[in-house]
Write a protein that holds these residues in place. Structure first.
Motif, PDB file in Angstrom:
ATOM      1  N   GLY A  60      39.371  22.645 137.359  1.00  0.00           N
ATOM      2  CA  GLY A  60      39.741  22.946 138.736  1.00  0.00           C
ATOM      3  C   GLY A  60      40.485  21.825 139.424  1.00  0.00           C
ATOM      4  N   GLY A  61      40.747  20.738 138.706  1.00  0.00           N
ATOM      5  CA  GLY A  61      41.503  19.634 139.264  1.00  0.00           C
ATOM      6  C   GLY A  61      40.666  18.516 139.866  1.00  0.00           C
ATOM      7  N   LYS A  62      39.338  18.683 139.894  1.00  0.00           N
ATOM      8  CA  LYS A  62      38.468  17.642 140.428  1.00  0.00           C
ATOM      9  C   LYS A  62      38.446  16.446 139.483  1.00  0.00           C
ATOM     10  CE  LYS A  62      33.767  16.681 141.856  1.00  0.00           C
ATOM     11  NZ  LYS A  62      32.375  17.117 141.854  1.00  0.00           N
ATOM     12  N   LYS A  63      38.486  15.255 140.051  1.00  0.00           N
ATOM     13  CA  LYS A  63      38.438  14.011 139.269  1.00  0.00           C
ATOM     14  C   LYS A  63      37.119  13.313 139.571  1.00  0.00           C
ATOM     15  CE  LYS A  63      43.406  13.665 139.618  1.00  0.00           C
ATOM     16  NZ  LYS A  63      43.816  14.528 140.697  1.00  0.00           N
ATOM     17  N   THR A  64      36.407  12.960 138.502  1.00  0.00           N
ATOM     18  CA  THR A  64      35.116  12.307 138.638  1.00  0.00           C
ATOM     19  C   THR A  64      35.147  10.996 137.858  1.00  0.00           C
ATOM     20  OG1 THR A  64      34.068  14.476 138.668  1.00  0.00           O
ATOM     21  CG2 THR A  64      32.631  12.585 138.286  1.00  0.00           C
ATOM     22  N   VAL A  65      34.650   9.931 138.477  1.00  0.00           N
ATOM     23  CA  VAL A  65      34.572   8.633 137.806  1.00  0.00           C
ATOM     24  C   VAL A  65      33.138   8.420 137.340  1.00  0.00           C
ATOM     25  CG1 VAL A  65      34.836   6.141 138.080  1.00  0.00           C
ATOM     26  CG2 VAL A  65      36.440   7.694 139.197  1.00  0.00           C
ATOM     27  N   VAL A  66      33.001   8.079 136.059  1.00  0.00           N
ATOM     28  CA  VAL A  66      31.700   7.782 135.476  1.00  0.00           C
ATOM     29  C   VAL A  66      31.731   6.329 135.026  1.00  0.00           C
ATOM     30  CG1 VAL A  66      30.050   8.372 133.657  1.00  0.00           C
ATOM     31  CG2 VAL A  66      31.476  10.167 134.679  1.00  0.00           C
ATOM     32  N   ASP A  67      30.857   5.515 135.601  1.00  0.00           N
ATOM     33  CA  ASP A  67      30.789   4.099 135.220  1.00  0.00           C
ATOM     34  C   ASP A  67      30.062   3.936 133.893  1.00  0.00           C
ATOM     35  OD1 ASP A  67      32.076   3.229 137.544  1.00  0.00           O
ATOM     36  OD2 ASP A  67      30.201   3.211 138.669  1.00  0.00           O
ATOM     37  N   GLY A  68      30.499   2.930 133.115  1.00  0.00           N
ATOM     38  CA  GLY A  68      29.812   2.595 131.877  1.00  0.00           C
ATOM     39  C   GLY A  68      28.488   1.929 132.186  1.00  0.00           C
ATOM     40  N   PRO A  69      27.661   1.697 131.214  1.00  0.00           N
ATOM     41  CA  PRO A  69      27.921   1.846 129.775  1.00  0.00           C
ATOM     42  C   PRO A  69      27.785   3.298 129.322  1.00  0.00           C
ATOM     43  CG  PRO A  69      25.700   1.016 130.097  1.00  0.00           C
ATOM     44  CD  PRO A  69      26.329   1.123 131.468  1.00  0.00           C
ATOM     45  N   PHE A  70      28.363   3.555 128.150  1.00  0.00           N
ATOM     46  CA  PHE A  70      28.311   4.877 127.553  1.00  0.00           C
ATOM     47  C   PHE A  70      27.398   4.821 126.337  1.00  0.00           C
ATOM     48  CE2 PHE A  70      32.612   4.225 129.362  1.00  0.00           C
ATOM     49  CZ  PHE A  70      32.377   4.938 130.528  1.00  0.00           C
ATOM     50  N   THR A  71      26.742   5.932 126.038  1.00  0.00           N
ATOM     51  CA  THR A  71      25.675   5.914 125.045  1.00  0.00           C
ATOM     52  C   THR A  71      26.122   5.998 123.596  1.00  0.00           C
ATOM     53  OG1 THR A  71      25.380   8.294 125.347  1.00  0.00           O
ATOM     54  CG2 THR A  71      23.952   6.848 126.621  1.00  0.00           C
ATOM     55  N   GLU A  72      27.150   6.726 123.286  1.00  0.00           N
ATOM     56  CA  GLU A  72      27.556   6.920 121.891  1.00  0.00           C
ATOM     57  C   GLU A  72      28.410   5.758 121.388  1.00  0.00           C
ATOM     58  OE1 GLU A  72      26.664   9.208 119.587  1.00  0.00           O
ATOM     59  OE2 GLU A  72      25.246   9.961 121.067  1.00  0.00           O
ATOM     60  N   THR A  73      27.751   4.696 120.958  1.00  0.00           N
ATOM     61  CA  THR A  73      28.446   3.487 120.505  1.00  0.00           C
ATOM     62  C   THR A  73      29.463   3.788 119.416  1.00  0.00           C
ATOM     63  OG1 THR A  73      26.517   2.163 121.040  1.00  0.00           O
ATOM     64  CG2 THR A  73      28.112   1.176 119.546  1.00  0.00           C
ATOM     65  N   LYS A  74      29.112   4.640 118.457  1.00  0.00           N
ATOM     66  CA  LYS A  74      30.017   4.918 117.333  1.00  0.00           C
ATOM     67  C   LYS A  74      31.302   5.620 117.761  1.00  0.00           C
ATOM     68  CE  LYS A  74      27.762   9.215 116.219  1.00  0.00           C
ATOM     69  NZ  LYS A  74      26.849   9.917 115.406  1.00  0.00           N
ATOM     70  N   GLU A  75      31.337   6.159 118.967  1.00  0.00           N
ATOM     71  CA  GLU A  75      32.520   6.838 119.468  1.00  0.00           C
ATOM     72  C   GLU A  75      33.383   5.947 120.360  1.00  0.00           C
ATOM     73  OE1 GLU A  75      33.423   9.821 118.412  1.00  0.00           O
ATOM     74  OE2 GLU A  75      31.614   9.925 117.196  1.00  0.00           O
ATOM     75  N   LEU A  76      32.937   4.738 120.620  1.00  0.00           N
ATOM     76  CA  LEU A  76      33.647   3.839 121.534  1.00  0.00           C
ATOM     77  C   LEU A  76      34.610   2.938 120.781  1.00  0.00           C
ATOM     78  CD1 LEU A  76      30.648   2.806 123.802  1.00  0.00           C
ATOM     79  CD2 LEU A  76      32.429   4.493 124.295  1.00  0.00           C
ATOM     80  N   VAL A  77      35.657   2.513 121.470  1.00  0.00           N
ATOM     81  CA  VAL A  77      36.647   1.610 120.890  1.00  0.00           C
ATOM     82  C   VAL A  77      36.269   0.178 121.232  1.00  0.00           C
ATOM     83  CG1 VAL A  77      39.091   0.961 120.885  1.00  0.00           C
ATOM     84  CG2 VAL A  77      38.443   3.367 121.112  1.00  0.00           C
ATOM     85  N   GLY A  78      36.192  -0.666 120.210  1.00  0.00           N
ATOM     86  CA  GLY A  78      35.866  -2.069 120.417  1.00  0.00           C
ATOM     87  C   GLY A  78      37.095  -2.963 120.352  1.00  0.00           C
ATOM     88  N   GLY A  79      38.162  -2.468 119.748  1.00  0.00           N
ATOM     89  CA  GLY A  79      39.395  -3.232 119.620  1.00  0.00           C
ATOM     90  C   GLY A  79      40.443  -2.384 118.922  1.00  0.00           C
ATOM     91  N   TYR A  80      41.639  -2.938 118.791  1.00  0.00           N
ATOM     92  CA  TYR A  80      42.713  -2.161 118.171  1.00  0.00           C
ATOM     93  C   TYR A  80      43.808  -3.077 117.648  1.00  0.00           C
ATOM     94  CZ  TYR A  80      45.485  -3.246 122.255  1.00  0.00           C
ATOM     95  OH  TYR A  80      46.173  -3.938 123.215  1.00  0.00           O
TER      96      TYR A  80
END
Length: 117
Positions: A60-80
């Motif tokens: 519907g176009g609503k924007k929501t900000v979710v602050d970290g930390p996030f729970t799924e560590t294996k899905e997060l980017v640590g570097g590139y």
């Protein structure tokens, strides 16, 4: 072809624990090898997700900000790394050469950039 080698986070990196001096030295050497081969475009490590946020866009176009930390560590980017390689196979070979931390599982995702000409 440009590829991004995405280093996944782990519990230590998400806890804000810096790598050992040996691990940092191995990573610097790896980055120097890529630079010497002329394929390295950019590389960086990322702070833990506790220092970040996500912006979600609803249908519907609503924007929501979710602050970290996030729970799924294996899905997060640590570097590139962003590299220029001749093929997916070459990019995979470079990913396989990345140093691993002894006693710790590591995953690197290899993704090709879409080229808009």
């Amino acid at each position: 072809m440009r590829f991004m080698l995405i280093l996944k986070s782990n519990p230590d990196s998400e806890a804000g624990k810096m790598p050992s001096e040996e691990s940092i030295a191995a990573m610097v050497k790896y980055n120097q090898e890529q630079a010497k081969a002329g394929i390295l475009i950019d590389a960086a490590g990322l702070y833990p997700s506790s220092r970040g946020a996500r912006v979600r866009f609803s249908t519907g176009g609503k924007k929501t900000v979710v602050d970290g930390p996030f729970t799924e560590t294996k899905e997060l980017v640590g570097g590139y790394w962003i590299i220029e390689a001749k093929s997916l196979e070459e990019a995979i070979e470079w990913a396989k050469r990345a140093p691993a931390t002894p006693g710790q599982e590591t995953e690197i995702e290899v993704r090709e950039f879409i080229a808009f000409d």
